[in-house]
Design an enzyme around this catalytic site. Sequence first.
Site, mmCIF file in Angstrom:
data_model
loop_
_atom_site.group_PDB
_atom_site.id
_atom_site.type_symbol
_atom_site.label_atom_id
_atom_site.label_comp_id
_atom_site.label_asym_id
_atom_site.label_seq_id
_atom_site.Cartn_x
_atom_site.Cartn_y
_atom_site.Cartn_z
ATOM 1 N N ASP A 420 0.898 -1.198 -0.024
ATOM 2 C CA ASP A 420 0.153 0.104 0.087
ATOM 3 C C ASP A 420 0.839 1.217 0.148
ATOM 4 O O ASP A 420 1.591 1.469 1.000
ATOM 5 C CB ASP A 420 -0.811 -0.146 1.190
ATOM 6 C CG ASP A 420 -2.084 0.896 1.117
ATOM 7 O OD1 ASP A 420 -1.967 1.683 0.393
ATOM 8 O OD2 ASP A 420 -2.859 0.865 1.783
ATOM 9 N N GLY A 479 -5.047 3.343 -8.041
ATOM 10 C CA GLY A 479 -5.019 3.601 -9.397
ATOM 11 C C GLY A 479 -4.291 4.618 -10.241
ATOM 12 O O GLY A 479 -4.430 4.956 -11.281
ATOM 13 N N ASP A 500 -10.667 3.693 -1.484
ATOM 14 C CA ASP A 500 -11.377 2.687 -0.707
ATOM 15 C C ASP A 500 -12.935 2.808 -0.883
ATOM 16 O O ASP A 500 -13.453 3.780 -0.690
ATOM 17 C CB ASP A 500 -11.002 3.191 0.761
ATOM 18 C CG ASP A 500 -9.534 2.874 1.103
ATOM 19 O OD1 ASP A 500 -8.803 2.820 0.217
ATOM 20 O OD2 ASP A 500 -9.179 2.768 2.096
#
Length: 689
Positions: A420, A479, A500
């Site tokens: 992440d 993205g 999210d």
Amino acid sequence: MKANKIITTLSKTIDVKRLKLIGVFTILSIIGTGNLVAQTVWLDQLDLSAATQGFGSPRKNKSVDGRTITIAGKAFDRGFGTHSESSLLIQLDGKATSFTAQVGIDDEIKGHEPAVEFIVYGDKQMLWSSGIMRLGDTPKLCSVLLTGIKRLELVVTDGGNGNYYDHADWADAKFQTTGVTSFPTVSLVPSEPYILTPVPSSKPRINGTGVFGVRPGSPFQFLIAATGDRPMNFSAKNLPPGLKLDSRTGLITGKLSSPGTAVVTLTAKNAKGKAEKKLRIVCGDRIALTPPMGWNSWNCFAGEVSADKVKRAADAMVKSGLINHGWTYINIDDFWQNHRNSKDQTLRGKFRDENGNIVPNSRFNNMKSLADYVHRLGLKIGLYSSPGPWTCGGCAGSYGYEKQDAETYAQWGFDYLKYDWCSYGNVAEEILKNNPSKVSSLSYQGGDNLSVAIKPYKLMGNYLLQQPRDIVFSLCQYGMSDVWKWGDSVNGNCWRTTNDITDTWTSVKSIALAQDKAAAWAKPGNWNDPDMLVVGTVGWGNPHPSKLKPDEQYLHFSLWCLFSAPLLLGCDMEKLDAFTLNLLTNDEVIDVNQDPLGKQATCLQTIGDLRIYVKELEDGSHAVGFCNFGIEKINVSYKDFEKLGIAGRQKVRDLWRQKDITTLNTKTDQLNIAVPVHGVLLYKFTSPK
Ligand code: GAL
């Protein structure tokens, strides 16, 4: 009519001049000699729970974070604080004469360049729009005449920035009415759960993927997922040397030493019957040949995750029977590492040992034994890190320790890494050296610069590839820089395409509508990830039943299957209710997701709010989702099959109900379609042999 006009003018004047109105249910005036009594009804007096919004629950007389509503420094006592995107439907039935409000972005929101647009629709016509508003814009006066309007919709859009967590206020919002003292708000989607998936047969059925990829030399683990009465006996014909099957559990393990493809015939037998299915085992350089299916801790436990909760989730995956439908991964998200400044002592401790090895926090302790536990159940296990120094939640990330971390994950026996971006945007060594705690966790900085965006993923992707086991690499950077175009080049298996998800219709809808642009890049081993499934009991540490209505959940799950998305449950596995379990165990629907061709559906036709998504399947058939994104039920006599690439005689099967509904000639016949509000019909079209 005349009286209405007078009231409207009067009340508008009152608003404009901002006269203080007296009391809560204030009677404004009595016009003439009749008994027509105009009333002020405040928006906050209505039931706002019917509102759908991007995140959390609607607030009365407070901002989204529960503070005094404040727009550009101006405070308001009353109003409706909501997360964009948001929609509230109010049934006026011609009994309101006007609506006024002061609108704007609440001062409490920070970062990410918030933007919203406030729109008022009356009977589907746009009556007023604020235009795009940004943080710091002075409140705009919304003033609309409503005479004759039956249904009003108050909408806050994402203002074009794609965020559904900006904080928007309808401040000082009120109606002038023809005499009524309240209005009902409307929830258009029924909330009563209803079951579609038929009860599985007691005879064996082999479920899940028909193709499995493994790298030469990596430990092999594949469970034959099957429903039907137990005991069940499993066998496999043509199993390549190096692999062995446990005939009691259906678990295939071992190692393949050289590349090649084997087509194995799997058999499951019980007292009631026998089932067969072909499994293509492809030993080569690609893994995750169908989208990963499993569970992730974030959407239910967030920062409260622990080894015990993970084990219980794994146990529940087995006990609930989900394992028999192909659900496999048990993924730990953020908060298995130590935290940089949490007050919670269970999260405090050394980030790394003296050799630089990452140290799990005290809630986890022994990661290897946890991985062994999960593997013994026939499941696989995943974890989470960030290429930055900190994860999004503020725990230790992998920055500077990428190689070592990849090795550690492999030694512990992990099968999946979600990586992440988080603080990577702030990777500036000087700042870090001088004051690590000043570095914020989440930053999008650099994500729009292609080479910066790629760099950390390439680094970790290479290290993962060097490990002696297969680790699915899941990129999470929301993205940025069109990740779908380069994710494969860094050995990524899946990548988040959007921000999210939350358990609201607006969130699911906006994410769903953003998927088509990436569709062409989906293929076996590479999956666009619209984020986890928000079904069951979710809540990011604050558990509640998903706010999605049953039809919205059918649509959500159908779309994620059509999208070939990773199917990762975000719910509390110990609280699976009958509806959720039924939703997650429809093997014909799951087959759409797991189809070996690995195509992603796109929307090939829109008819008003009906969007028709089509996914080509390996056997030449098509899965078609007739999806209603609108607020009215849709009834259509459908005949544009050519637009969907479907021709000739076709058998049509309803996958949710597992029932053939008709055989038709696409040139001459029509198909009657009735799709509920926010609902779906998921059909499979096959040329009869
Ligand atoms: C977010 C990510 C979530 C979750 C969270 C953990 O950036 O999108 O899925 O992993 O971080 O802090």
